[in-house]
Write a protein that holds these residues in place. Structure first.
Motif, PDB file in Angstrom:
ATOM      1  N   VAL A  33      11.294  22.196  41.581  1.00  0.00           N
ATOM      2  CA  VAL A  33      11.725  23.327  42.386  1.00  0.00           C
ATOM      3  C   VAL A  33      13.218  23.504  42.128  1.00  0.00           C
ATOM      4  CG1 VAL A  33      12.018  24.247  44.715  1.00  0.00           C
ATOM      5  CG2 VAL A  33       9.989  22.889  44.153  1.00  0.00           C
ATOM      6  N   ASN A  34      13.568  24.538  41.411  1.00  0.00           N
ATOM      7  CA  ASN A  34      14.972  24.841  41.150  1.00  0.00           C
ATOM      8  C   ASN A  34      15.513  25.615  42.338  1.00  0.00           C
ATOM      9  OD1 ASN A  34      16.037  23.943  38.543  1.00  0.00           O
ATOM     10  ND2 ASN A  34      14.297  25.060  37.707  1.00  0.00           N
ATOM     11  N   ASN A  35      16.017  24.904  43.300  1.00  0.00           N
ATOM     12  CA  ASN A  35      16.527  25.514  44.525  1.00  0.00           C
ATOM     13  C   ASN A  35      18.043  25.483  44.507  1.00  0.00           C
ATOM     14  OD1 ASN A  35      16.568  26.654  47.034  1.00  0.00           O
ATOM     15  ND2 ASN A  35      16.324  24.722  48.114  1.00  0.00           N
ATOM     16  N   VAL A  36      18.603  26.156  43.523  1.00  0.00           N
ATOM     17  CA  VAL A  36      20.045  26.209  43.393  1.00  0.00           C
ATOM     18  C   VAL A  36      20.416  27.647  43.084  1.00  0.00           C
ATOM     19  CG1 VAL A  36      20.110  25.675  40.930  1.00  0.00           C
ATOM     20  CG2 VAL A  36      22.054  25.082  42.349  1.00  0.00           C
ATOM     21  N   GLY A  37      21.540  28.064  43.561  1.00  0.00           N
ATOM     22  CA  GLY A  37      22.015  29.423  43.336  1.00  0.00           C
ATOM     23  C   GLY A  37      23.009  29.778  44.416  1.00  0.00           C
ATOM     24  N   GLN A  38      23.840  30.692  44.106  1.00  0.00           N
ATOM     25  CA  GLN A  38      24.875  31.054  45.061  1.00  0.00           C
ATOM     26  C   GLN A  38      25.428  32.423  44.705  1.00  0.00           C
ATOM     27  OE1 GLN A  38      27.589  27.885  45.948  1.00  0.00           O
ATOM     28  NE2 GLN A  38      29.256  29.293  46.256  1.00  0.00           N
ATOM     29  N   SER A  39      25.893  33.110  45.708  1.00  0.00           N
ATOM     30  CA  SER A  39      26.553  34.387  45.485  1.00  0.00           C
ATOM     31  C   SER A  39      28.062  34.153  45.487  1.00  0.00           C
ATOM     32  CB  SER A  39      26.193  35.366  46.600  1.00  0.00           C
ATOM     33  OG  SER A  39      26.788  34.942  47.819  1.00  0.00           O
ATOM     34  N   ALA A  40      28.803  35.207  45.389  1.00  0.00           N
ATOM     35  CA  ALA A  40      30.264  35.110  45.404  1.00  0.00           C
ATOM     36  C   ALA A  40      30.795  34.866  46.817  1.00  0.00           C
ATOM     37  CB  ALA A  40      30.873  36.375  44.822  1.00  0.00           C
ATOM     38  N   ARG A  41      29.932  34.978  47.815  1.00  0.00           N
ATOM     39  CA  ARG A  41      30.273  34.770  49.224  1.00  0.00           C
ATOM     40  C   ARG A  41      31.520  35.533  49.646  1.00  0.00           C
ATOM     41  NH1 ARG A  41      28.667  28.517  50.421  1.00  0.00           N
ATOM     42  NH2 ARG A  41      26.507  28.753  49.827  1.00  0.00           N
ATOM     43  N   ALA A  42      32.554  34.840  50.069  1.00  0.00           N
ATOM     44  CA  ALA A  42      33.751  35.493  50.620  1.00  0.00           C
ATOM     45  C   ALA A  42      34.474  36.349  49.578  1.00  0.00           C
ATOM     46  CB  ALA A  42      34.711  34.453  51.182  1.00  0.00           C
ATOM     47  N   LYS A  43      34.253  36.048  48.287  1.00  0.00           N
ATOM     48  CA  LYS A  43      34.912  36.816  47.227  1.00  0.00           C
ATOM     49  C   LYS A  43      34.014  37.928  46.702  1.00  0.00           C
ATOM     50  CE  LYS A  43      37.727  32.922  45.884  1.00  0.00           C
ATOM     51  NZ  LYS A  43      38.131  32.016  44.830  1.00  0.00           N
ATOM     52  N   THR A  45      32.307  41.350  45.935  1.00  0.00           N
ATOM     53  CA  THR A  45      32.813  42.705  45.736  1.00  0.00           C
ATOM     54  C   THR A  45      31.844  43.432  44.817  1.00  0.00           C
ATOM     55  OG1 THR A  45      34.728  44.002  45.036  1.00  0.00           O
ATOM     56  CG2 THR A  45      34.249  42.041  43.756  1.00  0.00           C
ATOM     57  N   GLU A  46      32.078  44.699  44.562  1.00  0.00           N
ATOM     58  CA  GLU A  46      31.265  45.415  43.593  1.00  0.00           C
ATOM     59  C   GLU A  46      31.394  44.700  42.253  1.00  0.00           C
ATOM     60  OE1 GLU A  46      33.602  46.855  45.457  1.00  0.00           O
ATOM     61  OE2 GLU A  46      32.495  48.214  46.752  1.00  0.00           O
ATOM     62  N   PHE A  47      30.306  44.627  41.497  1.00  0.00           N
ATOM     63  CA  PHE A  47      30.337  43.811  40.279  1.00  0.00           C
ATOM     64  C   PHE A  47      31.385  44.279  39.282  1.00  0.00           C
ATOM     65  CE2 PHE A  47      27.562  47.150  38.800  1.00  0.00           C
ATOM     66  CZ  PHE A  47      27.820  47.231  37.439  1.00  0.00           C
ATOM     67  N   TRP A  48      31.675  45.545  39.235  1.00  0.00           N
ATOM     68  CA  TRP A  48      32.675  46.028  38.272  1.00  0.00           C
ATOM     69  C   TRP A  48      34.096  45.679  38.685  1.00  0.00           C
ATOM     70  CZ3 TRP A  48      29.786  49.349  41.295  1.00  0.00           C
ATOM     71  CH2 TRP A  48      30.479  50.074  42.251  1.00  0.00           C
ATOM     72  N   CYS A  49      34.269  45.233  39.918  1.00  0.00           N
ATOM     73  CA  CYS A  49      35.587  44.812  40.412  1.00  0.00           C
ATOM     74  C   CYS A  49      35.731  43.286  40.448  1.00  0.00           C
ATOM     75  CB  CYS A  49      35.820  45.353  41.820  1.00  0.00           C
ATOM     76  SG  CYS A  49      35.833  47.152  41.926  1.00  0.00           S
ATOM     77  N   ALA A  50      34.650  42.592  40.231  1.00  0.00           N
ATOM     78  CA  ALA A  50      34.663  41.124  40.359  1.00  0.00           C
ATOM     79  C   ALA A  50      35.505  40.481  39.260  1.00  0.00           C
ATOM     80  CB  ALA A  50      33.241  40.584  40.300  1.00  0.00           C
ATOM     81  N   ALA A  51      36.176  39.415  39.638  1.00  0.00           N
ATOM     82  CA  ALA A  51      36.963  38.648  38.666  1.00  0.00           C
ATOM     83  C   ALA A  51      36.008  37.991  37.664  1.00  0.00           C
ATOM     84  CB  ALA A  51      37.778  37.573  39.383  1.00  0.00           C
ATOM     85  N   PRO A  52      36.387  37.948  36.403  1.00  0.00           N
ATOM     86  CA  PRO A  52      35.527  37.323  35.396  1.00  0.00           C
ATOM     87  C   PRO A  52      35.133  35.888  35.757  1.00  0.00           C
ATOM     88  CG  PRO A  52      37.293  38.524  34.321  1.00  0.00           C
ATOM     89  CD  PRO A  52      37.585  38.535  35.794  1.00  0.00           C
ATOM     90  N   GLU A  53      36.048  35.128  36.356  1.00  0.00           N
ATOM     91  CA  GLU A  53      35.734  33.749  36.737  1.00  0.00           C
ATOM     92  C   GLU A  53      34.611  33.702  37.764  1.00  0.00           C
ATOM     93  OE1 GLU A  53      39.194  34.889  37.755  1.00  0.00           O
ATOM     94  OE2 GLU A  53      39.379  34.916  35.578  1.00  0.00           O
ATOM     95  N   MET A  54      34.585  34.672  38.684  1.00  0.00           N
ATOM     96  CA  MET A  54      33.548  34.700  39.712  1.00  0.00           C
ATOM     97  C   MET A  54      32.203  35.040  39.091  1.00  0.00           C
ATOM     98  SD  MET A  54      32.553  34.105  42.714  1.00  0.00           S
ATOM     99  CE  MET A  54      34.161  33.561  43.196  1.00  0.00           C
ATOM    100  N   ILE A  55      32.193  35.978  38.160  1.00  0.00           N
ATOM    101  CA  ILE A  55      30.948  36.338  37.475  1.00  0.00           C
ATOM    102  C   ILE A  55      30.419  35.132  36.709  1.00  0.00           C
ATOM    103  CG2 ILE A  55      29.962  37.775  35.639  1.00  0.00           C
ATOM    104  CD1 ILE A  55      32.013  39.937  36.526  1.00  0.00           C
ATOM    105  N   GLU A  56      31.295  34.433  36.010  1.00  0.00           N
ATOM    106  CA  GLU A  56      30.886  33.250  35.253  1.00  0.00           C
ATOM    107  C   GLU A  56      30.347  32.159  36.174  1.00  0.00           C
ATOM    108  OE1 GLU A  56      34.185  32.175  32.751  1.00  0.00           O
ATOM    109  OE2 GLU A  56      34.119  34.113  31.731  1.00  0.00           O
ATOM    110  N   PHE A  57      30.975  31.980  37.339  1.00  0.00           N
ATOM    111  CA  PHE A  57      30.501  30.980  38.299  1.00  0.00           C
ATOM    112  C   PHE A  57      29.101  31.320  38.794  1.00  0.00           C
ATOM    113  CE2 PHE A  57      29.831  30.023  42.792  1.00  0.00           C
ATOM    114  CZ  PHE A  57      29.781  28.640  42.726  1.00  0.00           C
ATOM    115  N   VAL A  58      28.889  32.560  39.197  1.00  0.00           N
ATOM    116  CA  VAL A  58      27.583  32.959  39.734  1.00  0.00           C
ATOM    117  C   VAL A  58      26.501  32.799  38.673  1.00  0.00           C
ATOM    118  CG1 VAL A  58      26.237  34.916  40.630  1.00  0.00           C
ATOM    119  CG2 VAL A  58      28.529  34.472  41.514  1.00  0.00           C
ATOM    120  N   ILE A  59      26.802  33.169  37.441  1.00  0.00           N
ATOM    121  CA  ILE A  59      25.824  33.008  36.363  1.00  0.00           C
ATOM    122  C   ILE A  59      25.577  31.525  36.090  1.00  0.00           C
ATOM    123  CG2 ILE A  59      25.451  33.320  33.879  1.00  0.00           C
ATOM    124  CD1 ILE A  59      26.828  36.080  34.235  1.00  0.00           C
ATOM    125  N   ALA A  60      26.628  30.732  36.055  1.00  0.00           N
ATOM    126  CA  ALA A  60      26.477  29.301  35.770  1.00  0.00           C
ATOM    127  C   ALA A  60      25.631  28.597  36.831  1.00  0.00           C
ATOM    128  CB  ALA A  60      27.845  28.634  35.654  1.00  0.00           C
TER     129      ALA A  60
END
Length: 76
Positions: A33-43, A45-60
């Protein structure tokens, strides 16, 4: 039998260590059961405004961790 595995799923060595422990304690994994995942939470925002580091974190954490854990089961 079930075995929870707590650890940093962003770190491949931690994933490998967790699956080694499960194999040593319980043998081969029959289901995962792959029960792992997370959103950007407090950070969040609309995906086109998101910091590249946040996008990489969410994907990772949401995709790469799942792939890495699944590979440990399939490869065992």
């Amino acid at each position: 039998m079930a075995a929870p595995c707590v650890g940093d799923r962003l770190q491949p060595p931690a994933i490998e260590a967790a699956f080694r422990k499960v194999a040593s304690d319980l043998g081969a994994v029959d289901s995962l059961v792959n029960n792992v995942g997370q959103s950007a939470r407090a950070k969040s925002t609309e995906f086109w405004c998101a910091a590249p580091e946040m996008i990489e974190f969410v994907i990772a954490i949401s995709l790469l961790a799942t792939i890495r854990c699944s590979r440990q089961v399939v490869g065992s």
